[in-house]
Design a protein around this motif. Structure first.
Motif, PDB file in Angstrom:
ATOM      1  N   GLU A 164       0.851  -1.219   0.027  1.00  0.00           N
ATOM      2  CA  GLU A 164       0.092   0.037  -0.004  1.00  0.00           C
ATOM      3  C   GLU A 164       0.897   1.334  -0.143  1.00  0.00           C
ATOM      4  OE1 GLU A 164      -3.113   1.744   3.105  1.00  0.00           O
ATOM      5  OE2 GLU A 164      -3.131  -0.443   3.076  1.00  0.00           O
ATOM      6  N   MET A 165       1.992   1.235   0.840  1.00  0.00           N
ATOM      7  CA  MET A 165       2.783   2.532   0.891  1.00  0.00           C
ATOM      8  C   MET A 165       3.464   2.476  -0.517  1.00  0.00           C
ATOM      9  SD  MET A 165       4.502   1.158   4.542  1.00  0.00           S
ATOM     10  CE  MET A 165       5.720   2.811   4.674  1.00  0.00           C
ATOM     11  N   ALA A 166       4.055   1.753  -0.982  1.00  0.00           N
ATOM     12  CA  ALA A 166       4.756   1.744  -2.271  1.00  0.00           C
ATOM     13  C   ALA A 166       3.867   2.419  -3.257  1.00  0.00           C
ATOM     14  CB  ALA A 166       5.533   0.292  -2.660  1.00  0.00           C
ATOM     15  N   THR A 167       2.622   1.834  -3.393  1.00  0.00           N
ATOM     16  CA  THR A 167       1.784   2.261  -4.437  1.00  0.00           C
ATOM     17  C   THR A 167       1.312   3.755  -4.344  1.00  0.00           C
ATOM     18  OG1 THR A 167       0.784  -0.133  -4.325  1.00  0.00           O
ATOM     19  CG2 THR A 167      -0.905   1.563  -5.459  1.00  0.00           C
ATOM     20  N   LYS A 168       1.166   3.941  -3.007  1.00  0.00           N
ATOM     21  CA  LYS A 168       0.632   5.313  -2.537  1.00  0.00           C
ATOM     22  C   LYS A 168       1.726   6.353  -3.013  1.00  0.00           C
ATOM     23  CE  LYS A 168      -2.865   4.526   0.669  1.00  0.00           C
ATOM     24  NZ  LYS A 168      -3.449   4.558   2.141  1.00  0.00           N
ATOM     25  N   ILE A 169       3.164   6.180  -2.813  1.00  0.00           N
ATOM     26  CA  ILE A 169       4.043   6.855  -3.033  1.00  0.00           C
ATOM     27  C   ILE A 169       4.330   7.138  -4.799  1.00  0.00           C
ATOM     28  CG2 ILE A 169       6.903   7.082  -3.212  1.00  0.00           C
ATOM     29  CD1 ILE A 169       6.697   5.508  -0.325  1.00  0.00           C
ATOM     30  N   ASP A 170       4.193   6.067  -5.450  1.00  0.00           N
ATOM     31  CA  ASP A 170       4.091   5.967  -6.858  1.00  0.00           C
ATOM     32  C   ASP A 170       3.005   6.925  -7.426  1.00  0.00           C
ATOM     33  OD1 ASP A 170       6.319   4.727  -7.161  1.00  0.00           O
ATOM     34  OD2 ASP A 170       5.693   3.193  -8.475  1.00  0.00           O
ATOM     35  N   ALA A 171       1.733   6.759  -6.806  1.00  0.00           N
ATOM     36  CA  ALA A 171       0.650   7.424  -7.259  1.00  0.00           C
ATOM     37  C   ALA A 171       1.009   8.952  -7.169  1.00  0.00           C
ATOM     38  CB  ALA A 171      -0.598   7.036  -6.706  1.00  0.00           C
ATOM     39  N   SER A 172       1.560   9.239  -5.894  1.00  0.00           N
ATOM     40  CA  SER A 172       1.921  10.741  -5.709  1.00  0.00           C
ATOM     41  C   SER A 172       2.823  11.132  -6.542  1.00  0.00           C
ATOM     42  CB  SER A 172       2.319  10.736  -4.387  1.00  0.00           C
ATOM     43  OG  SER A 172       1.321  10.250  -3.208  1.00  0.00           O
ATOM     44  N   ARG A 173       4.041  10.437  -6.809  1.00  0.00           N
ATOM     45  CA  ARG A 173       5.042  10.684  -7.693  1.00  0.00           C
ATOM     46  C   ARG A 173       4.544  11.144  -9.141  1.00  0.00           C
ATOM     47  NH1 ARG A 173       8.178   7.020  -7.071  1.00  0.00           N
ATOM     48  NH2 ARG A 173       9.956   7.636  -5.942  1.00  0.00           N
ATOM     49  N   LEU A 174       3.629  10.331  -9.365  1.00  0.00           N
ATOM     50  CA  LEU A 174       3.057  10.206 -10.867  1.00  0.00           C
ATOM     51  C   LEU A 174       2.134  11.599 -11.093  1.00  0.00           C
ATOM     52  CD1 LEU A 174       2.035   6.690 -11.676  1.00  0.00           C
ATOM     53  CD2 LEU A 174       3.582   8.058 -13.167  1.00  0.00           C
ATOM     54  N   LEU A 175       1.435  11.785 -10.016  1.00  0.00           N
ATOM     55  CA  LEU A 175       0.520  13.190 -10.149  1.00  0.00           C
ATOM     56  C   LEU A 175       1.606  14.386 -10.285  1.00  0.00           C
ATOM     57  CD1 LEU A 175      -2.496  12.893  -7.860  1.00  0.00           C
ATOM     58  CD2 LEU A 175      -2.373  12.990 -10.406  1.00  0.00           C
ATOM     59  N   VAL A 176       2.451  14.218  -9.279  1.00  0.00           N
ATOM     60  CA  VAL A 176       3.534  15.406  -9.189  1.00  0.00           C
ATOM     61  C   VAL A 176       4.084  15.446 -10.530  1.00  0.00           C
ATOM     62  CG1 VAL A 176       5.816  16.023  -8.280  1.00  0.00           C
ATOM     63  CG2 VAL A 176       3.820  15.556  -6.558  1.00  0.00           C
ATOM     64  N   LEU A 177       4.767  14.609 -11.186  1.00  0.00           N
ATOM     65  CA  LEU A 177       5.548  14.676 -12.474  1.00  0.00           C
ATOM     66  C   LEU A 177       4.315  14.903 -13.522  1.00  0.00           C
ATOM     67  CD1 LEU A 177       7.761  11.441 -12.174  1.00  0.00           C
ATOM     68  CD2 LEU A 177       8.401  13.935 -12.041  1.00  0.00           C
TER      69      LEU A 177
END
Ligand SMILES: Cc1cc2nc3c(=O)[nH]c(=O)nc-3n(C[C@H](O)[C@H](O)[C@H](O)COP(=O)(O)OP(=O)(O)OC[C@H]3O[C@@H](n4cnc5c(N)ncnc54)[C@H](O)[C@@H]3O)c2cc1C
Length: 392
Positions: free
Chosen positions: A296-309
């Motif tokens: 869950e943590m890894a997915t949330k970090i990736d989703a956040s990074r994608l929105l930021v990028l």
């Protein structure tokens, strides 16, 4: 990090140079910066001259000058690349990351708004970090609604006199230069930007103690009839507010980067702990609920990074993206709180002690939904974009 390409055609592919740059920032942060933080203490205030030295060291790696045009002494990097550099620093020290971020934001404003003569004087000082800079918007009675700013700029012979108080100002106590938003008339939008050179136009400051991030300065600033020269007025006819709004377009996803960095540090700590800590006869990573938390943590970090990028990529391409910036900010910072909370939970009792980094990361992540537009304000911006109706 693996290549990021999403179906809309937006590609986050990095050039070889960008990849090398991110690798060298990562190495520098994980060795030099990490060694400093370990010896100094992650929560111990970094005095001005030491912070200046740290910032100067970071300038070698694309900080501050990264997004500035080459003809103005910068590297001409995209915001997307700068965001990835900032993530590396924030994963090691959010306090130093915030200081470098604010310095970079002020450099971009100076590049854009200063008349050539003033730009030649001030931009090199900001880029080299000989002058540390801050951005004074918020006031004791004015946070989310910047049109209520009270700090006044009164015309006097040869310039203006600034009177008022600013609060929550990152880098405030360190600052040699402040870009200050002040009222130039009675109309709500009569707000303009002024460059205050503290070495010539002194003002007082006082650090604020916070729940986290006390290694860097967040301060109150006091302007008492602080005289600034005429040419230090950077905008006319209330254009200051428009410039602040423009700055938020970039700064919001970059605050999202803070949380991606901190979340990544929390995930790394949680993964190691889950691999080493044994309960019920095996490593806790072998218990399905813990494995699920890590996923869950890894997915949330990736989703956040994608929105930021995505937001940074739109900015790089000059596409208007107020809603996308607001989405990246609220989502990444709120998920940062969830991710760091899970990291703490995985550490059990050890998670609440200062012996492990996760309680500090949790406190740091909890600060991030507040600056650069709270979660509520960012959702209102997205809502306004969807309906055309402001719900502020
Ligand atoms: C660590 C840190 C660093 C900062 N750095 C800087 C800096 O460098 N420069 C600077 O100028 N400022 C800085 N700030 C200030 C920051 O931008 C403000 O704290 C933020 O804008 C919120 O303002 P406020 O604290 O006055 O809260 P308020 O505006 O008083 O809001 C209080 C609560 O009410 C909610 N709220 C307000 N209006 C509405 C509404 N219309 N509808 C629904 N909810 C609403 C908010 O979301 C929040 O939950 C920093 C703050 C922090 C914590």
């Amino acid at each position: 990090m693996s290549e990021l390409t999403i179906p809309s055609g937006i590609s986050f592919e990095l050039s070889d140079d960008e990849r090398m740059m991110i690798d060298s920032v990562r190495r520098y942060c994980q060795t030099e910066i990490a060694a400093f933080v370990k010896a100094h203490g992650a929560e111990t205030y970094i005095p001005t001259e030491k912070m200046r030295e740290l910032l100067k060291g970071l300038t070698e790696f694309g900080f501050v000058g990264g997004p500035i045009a080459q003809e103005h002494g910068g590297l001409g990097l995209s915001w997307k690349t700068f965001g990835l550099l900032l993530e590396e620093l924030c994963a090691v020290s959010l306090s130093i990351g915030i200081t470098a971020f604010i310095q970079t934001m002020v450099a971009t404003l100076a590049e854009k708004l200063l008349a050539p003569e003033l730009r030649d004087k001030y931009l090199p000082q900001i880029l080299s970090c000989d002058a540390i800079a801050c951005m004074g918007i918020s006031e004791p009675d004015v946070g989310s609604n910047v049109v209520e700013i009270k700090c006044k700029a009164r015309p006097v012979e040869g310039g203006y006199a600034l009177s008022g108080e600013k609060t929550w100002i990152s880098n405030g106590d360190y600052a040699d230069i402040c870009i200050c938003v002040a009222r130039t008339g009675e109309a709500p939008a009569a707000l303009d930007l002024f460059l205050v050179d503290r070495r010539e136009s002194p003002f007082d400051s006082h650090n604020i103690h916070k729940m986290a991030l006390n290694a860097t300065s967040t301060a109150q600033l006091f302007f008492a009839d602080c005289k600034v020269p005429e040419q230090h007025r950077l905008t006319q006819n209330g254009q200051g507010l428009r410039q602040v709004a423009g700055l938020f377009g970039v700064s919001r996803p970059l605050v999202g980067v803070f949380s991606v960095g901190v979340g990544r540090a929390a995930l790394e700590a949680a993964v190691s702990y889950a691999q080493e800590r044994k309960q019920h006869g095996k490593a806790i990573a072998g218990h399905q609920l813990i494995s699920g938390y890590l996923a869950e943590m890894a997915t949330k970090i990736d989703a956040s990074r994608l929105l930021v990028l995505r937001a940074l990529d739109l900015l790089d391409r000059g596409v208007r993206c107020e809603s996308e910036s607001a989405m990246a900010k609220w989502f990444a910072t709120e998920l940062g709180v969830e991710v760091t909370s899970l990291a703490l939970q995985i550490h059990g009792g050890n998670g609440v002690t200062c012996e492990f980094p996760v309680e500090r990361l949790f406190r740091e992540a909890r600060v991030c939904p507040i600056p650069e537009g709270t979660t509520e304000i960012n959702k209102l911006i997205i809502g306004r974009g969807l309906t055309g109706i402001a719900a502020f």
